[in-house]
Design an enzyme around this catalytic site. Structure first.
Site, PDB file in Angstrom:
ATOM      1  N   LYS A  91       0.837  -1.210   0.000  1.00 42.09           N
ATOM      2  CA  LYS A  91       0.000   0.000   0.000  1.00 42.09           C
ATOM      3  C   LYS A  91       0.872   1.261   0.000  1.00 42.09           C
ATOM      4  O   LYS A  91       0.668   2.166  -0.823  1.00 42.09           O
ATOM      5  CB  LYS A  91      -0.949  -0.013   1.218  1.00 42.09           C
ATOM      6  CG  LYS A  91      -1.928  -1.184   1.179  1.00 42.09           C
ATOM      7  CD  LYS A  91      -2.907  -1.176   2.334  1.00 42.09           C
ATOM      8  CE  LYS A  91      -2.302  -1.564   3.655  1.00 42.09           C
ATOM      9  NZ  LYS A  91      -1.791  -2.955   3.704  1.00 42.09           N
ATOM     10  N   THR A  92       1.861   1.295   0.905  1.00 43.67           N
ATOM     11  CA  THR A  92       2.741   2.470   0.961  1.00 43.67           C
ATOM     12  C   THR A  92       3.519   2.592  -0.356  1.00 43.67           C
ATOM     13  O   THR A  92       3.658   3.687  -0.911  1.00 43.67           O
ATOM     14  CB  THR A  92       3.749   2.323   2.129  1.00 43.67           C
ATOM     15  OG1 THR A  92       3.031   1.926   3.292  1.00 43.67           O
ATOM     16  CG2 THR A  92       4.487   3.612   2.390  1.00 43.67           C
ATOM     17  N   ASP A 136      -1.347   6.176   6.878  1.00 42.23           N
ATOM     18  CA  ASP A 136      -1.449   4.748   7.155  1.00 42.23           C
ATOM     19  C   ASP A 136      -2.358   4.538   8.365  1.00 42.23           C
ATOM     20  O   ASP A 136      -2.505   5.431   9.195  1.00 42.23           O
ATOM     21  CB  ASP A 136      -0.043   4.200   7.435  1.00 42.23           C
ATOM     22  CG  ASP A 136       0.061   2.714   7.126  1.00 42.23           C
ATOM     23  OD1 ASP A 136      -0.951   2.118   6.701  1.00 42.23           O
ATOM     24  OD2 ASP A 136       1.147   2.148   7.302  1.00 42.23           O
ATOM     25  N   THR A 185      -5.847  -1.647   7.370  1.00 44.09           N
ATOM     26  CA  THR A 185      -5.916  -3.101   7.427  1.00 44.09           C
ATOM     27  C   THR A 185      -7.289  -3.535   7.904  1.00 44.09           C
ATOM     28  O   THR A 185      -7.575  -4.720   7.968  1.00 44.09           O
ATOM     29  CB  THR A 185      -4.868  -3.631   8.423  1.00 44.09           C
ATOM     30  OG1 THR A 185      -4.960  -2.861   9.621  1.00 44.09           O
ATOM     31  CG2 THR A 185      -3.462  -3.505   7.871  1.00 44.09           C
ATOM     32  N   ARG A 244       6.458  -8.235   1.750  1.00 41.80           N
ATOM     33  CA  ARG A 244       7.368  -7.865   2.845  1.00 41.80           C
ATOM     34  C   ARG A 244       7.989  -9.118   3.467  1.00 41.80           C
ATOM     35  O   ARG A 244       9.173  -9.151   3.773  1.00 41.80           O
ATOM     36  CB  ARG A 244       6.630  -7.050   3.917  1.00 41.80           C
ATOM     37  CG  ARG A 244       7.515  -6.753   5.124  1.00 41.80           C
ATOM     38  CD  ARG A 244       6.881  -5.818   6.135  1.00 41.80           C
ATOM     39  NE  ARG A 244       6.684  -4.499   5.579  1.00 41.80           N
ATOM     40  CZ  ARG A 244       5.568  -3.809   5.669  1.00 41.80           C
ATOM     41  NH1 ARG A 244       4.531  -4.326   6.299  1.00 41.80           N
ATOM     42  NH2 ARG A 244       5.471  -2.604   5.145  1.00 41.80           N
TER      43      ARG A 244
HETATM   44  P1  ADP Z   1       2.106  -1.944   3.205  1.00 38.96           P
HETATM   45  O1  ADP Z   1       2.132  -0.451   3.107  1.00 38.96           O
HETATM   46  O2  ADP Z   1       0.914  -2.561   2.534  1.00 38.96           O
HETATM   47  O3  ADP Z   1       2.301  -2.463   4.608  1.00 38.96           O
HETATM   48  P2  ADP Z   1       4.612  -1.752   1.744  1.00 38.96           P
HETATM   49  O4  ADP Z   1       4.202  -0.908   0.609  1.00 38.96           O
HETATM   50  O5  ADP Z   1       5.384  -1.085   2.842  1.00 38.96           O
HETATM   51  O6  ADP Z   1       3.360  -2.517   2.372  1.00 38.96           O
HETATM   52  O7  ADP Z   1       5.461  -2.979   1.121  1.00 38.96           O
HETATM   53  C1  ADP Z   1       6.342  -3.770   1.877  1.00 38.96           C
HETATM   54  C2  ADP Z   1       7.577  -4.145   1.067  1.00 38.96           C
HETATM   55  O8  ADP Z   1       7.194  -5.112   0.102  1.00 38.96           O
HETATM   56  C3  ADP Z   1       8.197  -2.985   0.303  1.00 38.96           C
HETATM   57  O9  ADP Z   1       9.447  -2.672   0.813  1.00 38.96           O
HETATM   58  C4  ADP Z   1       8.393  -3.445  -1.122  1.00 38.96           C
HETATM   59  O10 ADP Z   1       9.758  -3.628  -1.374  1.00 38.96           O
HETATM   60  C5  ADP Z   1       7.738  -4.791  -1.181  1.00 38.96           C
HETATM   61  N1  ADP Z   1       6.631  -4.804  -2.153  1.00 38.96           N
HETATM   62  C6  ADP Z   1       5.329  -4.545  -1.873  1.00 38.96           C
HETATM   63  N2  ADP Z   1       4.576  -4.691  -2.972  1.00 38.96           N
HETATM   64  C7  ADP Z   1       5.412  -5.039  -3.967  1.00 38.96           C
HETATM   65  C8  ADP Z   1       5.207  -5.340  -5.364  1.00 38.96           C
HETATM   66  N3  ADP Z   1       3.989  -5.328  -5.906  1.00 38.96           N
HETATM   67  N4  ADP Z   1       6.289  -5.638  -6.104  1.00 38.96           N
HETATM   68  C9  ADP Z   1       7.518  -5.696  -5.543  1.00 38.96           C
HETATM   69  N5  ADP Z   1       7.770  -5.442  -4.230  1.00 38.96           N
HETATM   70  C10 ADP Z   1       6.738  -5.101  -3.450  1.00 38.96           C
END
Ligand code: ADP
Length: 363
Positions: A91-92, A136, A185, A244
């Protein structure tokens, strides 16, 4: 593109202090929330920078591609967008990509960092036209901050109260058009008025093995780790559908390959490393297994309520609901019924119990 972060993502990791045997899986290994060292340099370097680089989530990318082109065509900011889904799914990362694609700044914050009205007003007054403010855990905003956001999102207006008591006055400040990207979430915990202010609401899904294999391969290249295709598949299979976690497992397996093998991550090396780390073949960790075991042993497989599971396992109910349960549901290990959660036949089989409803059940 400037990125500013005003918080550390650290919720949801604490176990309650109810006595439990200590987990054999390294505590944070399969947690989809960030560990402190990941929040900073480690994770940032691995984030894909463009929509084309972002693996999987095909439907989401299709919708956002159109939204970007339309906003750029009109020279408008993007619509306010809400992403929901379990932690670690990107998401981030997607918010940062949207900012890059739109050529605007992205400020990153989280609801727990927006305690006082001045926290959100400080961020809003510093936005430039088209900027993105990523919030977030947006379901955790307090009421005052949330109400300030209503006018800001709808009319790009900030209503500030100056003074106290009888002499208090309200001043309206106009803001340049901007975009809020919210992430949650727990969609069910969002209030209806806040939800209604998002033009786009998109769910992020767990990744399939093929997508996770591509993510592991990409990350391995960025880390200069030597990996064979079967090695990448072995890691992807135990990554709980979550990028992640895939990246985190890869780092641990790389260490193992370096110390115990010849440096190359092959399937046998990955499997041996993950077994040593007690990562289950389905990617379940100690808490997942405890939840399933408790449902089967203490509640005869359910139906059982979330609070009862939380009390019996000593785990926080919200963490079970937002972090553990989505993957157990996705894997078909539990079911949600109107009367509570039930353990599915697959859970009995996976943990080696005989299924009370199955053909091998004892009389
Ligand atoms: P969330 O905000 O949903 O908790 P993040 O955006 O922080 O998740 O993603 C976590 C990690 O996973 C990031 O550091 C990124 O490197 C990796 N990641 C997430 N989605 C992808 C994707 N679609 N392709 C490649 N790497 C991804």
């Amino acid at each position: 593109m400037a990125i500013q972060s005003t918080y550390g993502k650290d919720w949801g990791k604490k176990r309650s202090d109810v006595a439990q045997p200590s987990p054999p899986t390294a505590p944070d290994l399969l947690q989809a929330t960030t560990t402190p060292d990941e929040t900073s340099q480690n994770e940032e370097g691995l984030r894909p920078q463009t929509l084309a680089d972002y693996i999987g989530q095909k439907d989401l990318k299709g919708v956002l591609d159109i939204a970007i082109a339309a906003a750029q065509g009109r020279q408008d900011p993007l619509d306010h967008t809400l992403f929901y889904g379990p932690p670690g799914l990107g998401k981030t990362t997607m918010a940062l990509i949207l900012a890059a694609e739109m050529g605007v700044n992205c400020k990153i914050t989280a609801a727990p960092a927006l305690e006082r009205p001045r926290d959100i007003t400080g961020l809003l007054v510093n936005l430039q036209k088209g900027d993105i403010l990523f919030i977030d855990e947006i379901h955790r905003l307090n009421r005052i901050t949330e109400e300030l956001l209503y006018a800001a999102m709808e009319d790009f207006r900030l209503d500030i109260t100056i003074g106290k008591g009888q002499s208090a006055r309200t001043r309206s400040l106009s803001l340049p058009p901007f975009t809020i990207i919210g992430a949650t979430t727990n969609m069910g915990a969002l209030t209806a008025p806040l939800r209604d202010r998002f033009g786009l609401i998109q769910r992020l899904r767990f990744y399939d093995y093929e997508e996770l294999t591509a993510i592991v391969t990409r990350t391995a290249a960025l880390l200069n780790a030597d990996i064979t295709p079967p090695g990448a598949i072995a890691i992807a299979q135990r990554a709980r559908g979550t990028p992640r976690i895939a990246n985190r497992l890869l780092r641990r397996v790389r260490d193992y390959a370096q110390v115990k093998a010849l440096g190359t991550i092959t399937a046998p090396v990955a499997t041996a490393a993950l077994e040593l780390l007690n990562v289950d073949p389905l990617g379940l960790d100690w808490t997942d297994r405890l939840v399933l075991k408790t449902m089967i042993e203490q509640f005869q497989g359910g139906p059982v309520g979330l609070e009862a599971i939380a009390a019996a396992t000593g785990e926080d109910a919200r963490t079970i609901e937002e972090v553990y349960e989505p993957y157990l549901l996705q894997m078909g290990l539990i079911n949600r019924t109107p009367r509570g959660r039930t353990a599915a036949a697959a859970a009995y089989a996976h943990l080696g119990y005989s299924d009370p409803t199955g053909p091998t059940a004892l009389p």
